[in-house]
Design a protein around this motif. Structure first.
Motif, short mmCIF file in Angstrom:
data_model
loop_
_atom_site.label_atom_id
_atom_site.label_comp_id
_atom_site.label_asym_id
_atom_site.label_seq_id
_atom_site.Cartn_x
_atom_site.Cartn_y
_atom_site.Cartn_z
N THR A 163 0.81 -1.22 0.00
CA THR A 163 0.00 0.00 0.00
C THR A 163 0.84 1.27 0.00
OG1 THR A 163 -0.13 -0.09 2.42
CG2 THR A 163 -1.90 -1.15 1.19
N LEU A 164 2.16 1.14 -0.13
CA LEU A 164 3.01 2.33 -0.16
C LEU A 164 2.75 3.12 -1.43
CD1 LEU A 164 6.41 0.88 1.14
CD2 LEU A 164 4.76 2.28 2.39
N ALA A 165 2.45 4.40 -1.28
CA ALA A 165 2.20 5.29 -2.42
C ALA A 165 3.40 6.21 -2.58
CB ALA A 165 0.92 6.09 -2.20
N MET A 166 4.19 6.01 -3.63
CA MET A 166 5.42 6.77 -3.81
C MET A 166 5.16 8.07 -4.55
SD MET A 166 7.94 3.61 -4.82
CE MET A 166 7.82 2.07 -3.92
N PRO A 167 5.77 9.14 -4.13
CA PRO A 167 5.53 10.43 -4.78
C PRO A 167 6.09 10.45 -6.19
CG PRO A 167 7.32 10.58 -3.18
CD PRO A 167 6.70 9.24 -3.00
N GLY A 168 5.25 10.82 -7.11
CA GLY A 168 5.71 10.93 -8.50
C GLY A 168 5.42 9.71 -9.34
N PHE A 169 5.32 8.54 -8.74
CA PHE A 169 4.96 7.35 -9.50
C PHE A 169 4.29 6.34 -8.57
CE2 PHE A 169 8.58 5.19 -7.67
CZ PHE A 169 9.58 6.16 -7.63
N THR A 170 3.37 5.60 -9.15
CA THR A 170 2.56 4.66 -8.37
C THR A 170 2.83 3.24 -8.84
OG1 THR A 170 0.83 6.33 -8.19
CG2 THR A 170 0.24 4.06 -7.63
N PRO A 171 3.28 2.34 -7.97
CA PRO A 171 3.48 0.95 -8.39
C PRO A 171 2.17 0.30 -8.80
CG PRO A 171 4.56 1.41 -6.29
CD PRO A 171 3.67 2.57 -6.59
N ASP A 172 2.24 -0.49 -9.86
CA ASP A 172 1.08 -1.23 -10.33
C ASP A 172 1.05 -2.63 -9.73
OD1 ASP A 172 0.03 -3.02 -13.08
OD2 ASP A 172 -1.24 -1.52 -12.14
N ASP A 277 15.44 8.07 -8.00
CA ASP A 277 14.50 6.97 -7.92
C ASP A 277 15.13 5.75 -7.25
OD1 ASP A 277 12.64 8.52 -9.22
OD2 ASP A 277 13.08 7.69 -11.21
N ARG A 278 16.36 5.42 -7.67
CA ARG A 278 17.02 4.24 -7.11
C ARG A 278 17.34 4.44 -5.63
NH1 ARG A 278 20.91 1.62 -11.80
NH2 ARG A 278 19.50 1.99 -13.55
N SER A 279 17.72 5.66 -5.27
CA SER A 279 18.00 5.93 -3.86
C SER A 279 16.75 5.75 -3.02
CB SER A 279 18.55 7.35 -3.71
OG SER A 279 18.73 7.68 -2.35
N LEU A 280 15.61 6.24 -3.53
CA LEU A 280 14.35 6.10 -2.79
C LEU A 280 13.98 4.63 -2.64
CD1 LEU A 280 11.77 7.31 -1.54
CD2 LEU A 280 10.80 7.35 -3.85
#
Length: 700
Positions: A163-172, A277-280
């Motif tokens: 359920t983690l919602a990442m800023p800028g992109f959303t995992p499908d 992105d990779r760091s996050l």
């Protein structure tokens, strides 16, 4: 016009959050305000969270916590983030906690309902082109770290990861893989269903697959485009070819230099996997690995505790003709939540049944191990046919030898409290020996609870030479014997007096309650919620909770002679030996407990005084024991108290005329002046002296 039409005209959207299913329902206006197609839609929480600024999500959760606790309407402002990371607009949401579709009170909720509308950006908030994505990602990491730190089981961790919602992109799609032997196993998956997914796992760890490479090398694999995936892994690319996903990241879950699993994050929109992105993703993977490692350890502890409890729990209780039995064991101590409390029900060679309840000092695995050995020893001695006092004496010598050396981890030798009761089902006779344990209690047929003081000795293991006197009680028809450990009494910072008072209040007036329901009521009174049944998982440990062992034995009312109708009779049967004059005080306490709700309190002392006189006369003027029977019958306000004291002497009581300075001889005069009626009657080789008090007459 309909309310929905009015809201739509004013560009106000409506949304509801279903906390049970983890989804959010949006009407067309609300969907449009969040940058989605303007159609009513139901989305997972993570999809909506991904459309909002992470800092605002954290602030919203803080405000919602207050709203939940107060059960009131609240208001928050949130920034809507587009696919490119820019702020599209600022919205204002007015919302209220709900429970089953109704406004909630007292902070009990399972969802939210509210409205949203666009408003000007709040002063001090960045405009759309000034959105600080770095600050958003830092806030997201903090939010994710807090959520993962609060996850207690591996399933909780996997649910949070999905359920983690990442800023800028959303995992499908989000998945976690673990290695079992030489195979890769899919531990959990969240996202759109992929055909044939269940059939692919487990797979060999040496197969050309991104997750397998990560497990073997410990290095992350980033696939920014389908072309990269097909080029590097042509065999397994066929599995995702029709999934409409554009980018994949496989990250190692590393704890103390060891790869414990792989985290897959798949995206439906292209992701370039920049350094940021990779760091996050790497930061979240480290947090996730730590949370999973902790959860795996806790899961192992829970499984160990459950196995120990299952191994040490007594088998099914034997059937007792004419009696019913109920048991509860609630492990709530520290450590692995395995303590030293236990109970046992043992058929004896004589046809009787032994009831045992006890508590080994400590709340750890060592206490549980000592308890297991002690339980086996007690069962063996009881099965050999020894009397209750001999069983406890032998067990005490065994435990003293077993714990002769102080336990290094505990700092001293262990001891155990124990109560052993031998039951004769046809007559309800109880032979009780007690080793430092709590006295038994009786729940009378009308729900009145009274403790029954019994003779006792030191706890088991304190000394190898100890005698344990026995006490004979009679379980009357309709009464319930209650044996328990101190966790049922002293939990919640209660002492013995207040703990027993709490239980008395809980069962007061519980006439006709089934035995299992009575057991549940007692445990619920101490802990709240449904009482765990045998085999249930252990509840979460609390600082002021202790292990609970509970054993109830009931002699049904059908065993009582006479008509079953009418108010239940309260009864106390007690034998006071010539060598036990101190037990007269116990008899007085028993009578006072029986008359706890007597209408005219001023006459209670009269009844206690007359009982003392009659019993004292038996011990003074005869050579035998006194058998005391107290009965309280009738309906409240119109009850009859009858006290009978039997002795082996056939000499009738004599009325005396004591002088003014005489120190004795006034017993019968007291009966004449204080009772409503009294007398005596021959009984076999002895006699019975009795007196009565009427509740209605007491007021005159």
């Amino acid at each position: 016009m309909r309310t929905e039409d009015v809201l739509a005209t004013s560009e106000t959207g409506v949304w509801t959050w279903d906390g049970t299913r983890g989804v959010i329902d949006l009407d067309a206006v609300a969907a449009g305000l969040l940058g989605l197609p303007a159609d009513a839609v139901t989305l997972p929480e993570s999809a909506v969270r991904a459309r909002l600024a992470t800092e605002d999500i954290i602030e919203t959760e803080r405000v919602l916590a207050v709203a939940e606790s107060e059960g009131r309407v609240t208001e928050v402002r949130q920034r809507v983030i587009g696919d490119d990371g820019t702020v599209l607009r600022t919205i204002r949401s007015r919302l209220r906690p709900i429970r089953d579709g109704r406004p909630a009170v007292h902070g009990i909720t399972n969802g939210m309902a509210g409205t949203m509308a666009e408003v000007p950006a709040a002063p001090g908030r960045p405009a759309s082109m000034e959105w600080d994505s770095r600050r958003a990602r830092e806030a997201f990491v903090l939010d994710a770290g807090q959520a993962l730190s609060e996850a207690h089981t591996s399933q909780d961790v996997m649910r949070v990861a999905g359920t983690l919602a990442m800023p800028g992109f959303t995992p499908d799609g989000v998945a976690i893989f673990v290695q079992e032997g030489d195979e890769i196993q899919l531990a959990d998956y969240h996202g759109a269903y992929l055909s044939g997914m269940e059939e692919r796992y487990p797979m060999p760890v040496d197969r050309p697959y991104p997750a397998a490479d990560v497990l073997r090398t410990g290095r992350a694999v980033y696939l920014a485009t389908p072309e990269e995936y097909e080029r590097d892994y042509p065999e397994t690319f066929q599995w995702v070819k029709g999934s409409e996903r554009s980018s994949w990241a496989y990250l190692p879950l590393v704890v103390a230099g060891r790869v414990i699993g792989v985290w897959l994050v798949a995206f439906s929109t292209p992701v370039g996997f920049t350094i940021e992105d990779r760091s996050l993703l790497s930061t979240i993977a480290r947090l996730l690995a730590q949370a999973l490692s902790r959860a795996f350890l806790q899961d192992t502890e829970r499984e160990l505790a459950a196995d120990l409890q299952h191994t040490m729990r007594p088998g099914p209780a034997p059937r007792l003709p004419g009696m019913a039995i109920a048991t509860r064991y609630v492990p709530t101590g520290g450590g692995l939540r395995v303590g030293g409390d236990w109970y046992d029900v043992i058929p004896l060679p004589s046809g009787r049944v032994a009831l045992i309840i006890g508590d080994v000092q400590g709340h750890d695995v060592r206490a549980a191990a000592v308890m297991a050995q002690l339980r086996i020893v007690l069962r063996a001695y009881a099965s050999e046919g020894h009397h209750p006092d001999a069983v406890l004496s032998r067990a005490s010598r065994f435990l003293a030898g077993l714990t002769a050396e102080p336990d290094p981890a505990f700092g001293e030798s262990r001891f155990a409290t124990c109560l052993y009761a031998e039951v004769d089902p046809p007559t309800g006779t109880l032979e009780i020996a007690r080793a430092g344990h709590l006295d038994p209690a009786m729940v009378l047929e009308d729900g009145t609870m009274v403790t029954r003081p019994t003779a006792g000795g030191l706890p088991l293991g304190v000394t190898g030479q100890e005698d344990y006197p026995t006490t004979r009680l009679v379980l009357q028809p309709g009464e319930t014997l209650l044996l328990c450990t101190d966790g049922l009494i002293e939990t919640g910072r209660h002492d013995l007096e207040t703990g027993w008072a709490r239980l008395r209040k809980a069962v007061e007036g519980a006439r006709g309650l089934k035995l299992d329901d009575l057991a549940d009521t007692l445990v619920e009174t101490v802990q709240g919620g449904r009482a765990p049944r045998p085999g249930d998982a252990a509840p979460t440990a609390e600082r002021d909770l202790d292990d609970i062992a509970l054993l109830l034995l009931r002699r049904p009312s059908a065993a009582r002679a006479g008509p079953p109708s009418g108010a239940p009779v309260r009864r106390v049967v007690l034998t006071i030996a010539q060598s036990e004059p101190a037990r007269i005080a116990e008899a007085r306490d028993q009578l006072a407990a029986l008359l706890h709700d007597w209408t005219h309190k001023e006459r209670l002392s009269d009844a206690v005084l007359m009982l003392s006189e009659v019993v004292t006369n038996v011990l003074t003027h005869t050579d035998g024991d006194a058998l005391l029977v107290v009965e309280l019958s009738g309906s409240t306000g119109d009850r009859l108290l009858r006290v009978e004291v039997s002795d082996p002497s056939d000499e009738p009581p004599h009325r005396r005329d004591p002088g003014e300075l005489a120190s004795s001889g006034r017993g019968l005069l007291l009966l004449d002046s204080l009772s409503d009626a009294w007398g005596y009657a021959p009984r076999g080789a002895g006699k019975t002296t009795w007196f009565e008090l009427h509740e209605t007459a007491s007021g005159g």
